[in-house]
Scaffold this motif. Sequence first.
Motif, short mmCIF file in Angstrom:
data_model
loop_
_atom_site.label_atom_id
_atom_site.label_comp_id
_atom_site.label_asym_id
_atom_site.label_seq_id
_atom_site.Cartn_x
_atom_site.Cartn_y
_atom_site.Cartn_z
N ASP A 287 0.79 -1.22 0.00
CA ASP A 287 0.00 0.00 0.00
C ASP A 287 0.83 1.28 0.00
OD1 ASP A 287 1.03 -0.20 2.55
OD2 ASP A 287 -0.87 0.19 3.58
N SER A 311 -10.85 4.61 -1.83
CA SER A 311 -11.31 3.27 -2.18
C SER A 311 -10.18 2.35 -2.60
CB SER A 311 -12.34 3.34 -3.31
OG SER A 311 -11.75 3.87 -4.48
N SER A 313 -7.06 0.09 -1.74
CA SER A 313 -6.49 -0.61 -0.59
C SER A 313 -5.01 -0.91 -0.76
CB SER A 313 -7.25 -1.92 -0.34
OG SER A 313 -7.03 -2.84 -1.40
N SER A 314 -4.57 -1.13 -2.00
CA SER A 314 -3.17 -1.45 -2.28
C SER A 314 -2.94 -1.32 -3.77
CB SER A 314 -2.82 -2.85 -1.78
OG SER A 314 -3.68 -3.82 -2.37
N TYR A 337 -5.88 -2.24 -6.11
CA TYR A 337 -6.92 -3.10 -5.57
C TYR A 337 -7.97 -2.23 -4.87
CZ TYR A 337 -3.63 -7.03 -6.05
OH TYR A 337 -2.76 -7.96 -6.53
N ASP A 338 -9.23 -2.62 -4.96
CA ASP A 338 -10.30 -1.89 -4.28
C ASP A 338 -10.42 -2.36 -2.84
OD1 ASP A 338 -12.81 -4.01 -4.25
OD2 ASP A 338 -11.48 -4.29 -5.97
N THR A 339 -11.08 -1.56 -2.03
CA THR A 339 -11.21 -1.87 -0.60
C THR A 339 -12.31 -2.88 -0.32
OG1 THR A 339 -12.66 0.06 -0.37
CG2 THR A 339 -10.32 0.37 0.15
#
Length: 441
Positions: A287, A311, A313-314, A337-339
């Motif tokens: 992240d 939104s 995440s990483s 990546y989305d949360t």
Amino acid sequence: MKTQIMLLSALLLLFSISSSSAEDFEVLAIITGDEVGDEFYHICNGHGDINGDGFGDLIIGGPDGDGGWGLVKIFLGSIPIDTIPDAILLHIHGGGYGASTAIGGDFNGDGYDDFLIGSPGVSIGYPSSGAAYLHLGGLTINTEPELMFAGTGFYHGLGRVTSPGDVNNDGFDDWLISENDMWPHGFAHLYMGGSILDSIPELTFSKSGVNHLTFDGSQLGDVNGDGFDDIILYDSESETVEIHCGQTQMDTIPELRWWGDYGKPACGIGDVNGDGYNDWLKKKSHDRLCIYFGSANLDSIPDMMIYAEGSVSSFYNEAAGGDIDGDGYCDFVIGAYDTTGNMTGQVVGYRGGPELDEHYDYMIDSGINNTRLGTTIGLADLDGDNIMEVLAGASQYTPPFNYGPGQVWVLAAPHVSSAPRLTLDPRGGSQISIGPNPFNP
């Protein structure tokens, strides 16, 4: 306590504003693979014009296409942008053909950009020794390779390809091919362009001990302002990053080496702060991203740290830099990546220039579970307006072993100047396809 609560609230509000004020990328086209499992999302490293018509071109590999042997499709830029391939190249010896491709600049000085195709799983003399192929650009797409490169031993996996530009400043662009699946070492071979090309490497970069010396994504360009393009390599095993500065007589001694973070790649992103030196990005953790500004005196101290926010995440592993919004400054994009954990996948873009900050300015979320948009990233000026379109690969992977056909989304950032813009039935963040598209009717 009340003061602390008020300060925390202010920080949360600032975070909310910074992460929610991003503008949406516009979807210009979606290019989809032929069959389930093709893995048709491997976007070419670099960008260029292989047929000399003034439009940037796009190469996409599907290493499990054509019955598992691999295929490559070439899309010539045009107005309007379309999703019909201008050439389909099938595997020559099999083995993951198209897992890595690159548009590499002009290797032989004929005025056309040339391209490379990797096939790391092919067996020529040894099991999974790997191979790569160099194709010359021209008025018509050259489907027959000019040169072939073969791995030198068992399971060497030669086939990751890219071009660092012109590292010896002789007027010919150069290229890199890695053997990074061998044990216990990984090599990166440097080949010099010229009026006569050959398959003999000028140099081979390697390290002692257990290592997988290789490269990912875009190369650096000129980070120290001396007129020579430079090379960045990283070792996924020993956690080191190396920068080799271009010079008339190249050697294998890095001008800068530092410990990075286990298995985290590094790549060039162009001159994102507008100071005349190209810059680079290193993934610090899942992240966090480290941004390093080029200068006449290079160092390994990050100049900016970017954290996942909103939104996001990483981050995925690939990034690319270029002017995507028409303001004359180099921007950069990366997959995320989305949360939600639904693996929809996102692409976020950061506006370059003197006001560069750690908050993303552009973004898109596929909105479809397990699409994994942003697995691969690239840029190309497909419509010839000197503003880069964003290319985002979607692996469409569903655990434990299921891949969809694979997709590449062609995206446009909102333009911030009076430069002409290609607008194709914009619908915000929703999916559209211009066509006809024979792969996704």
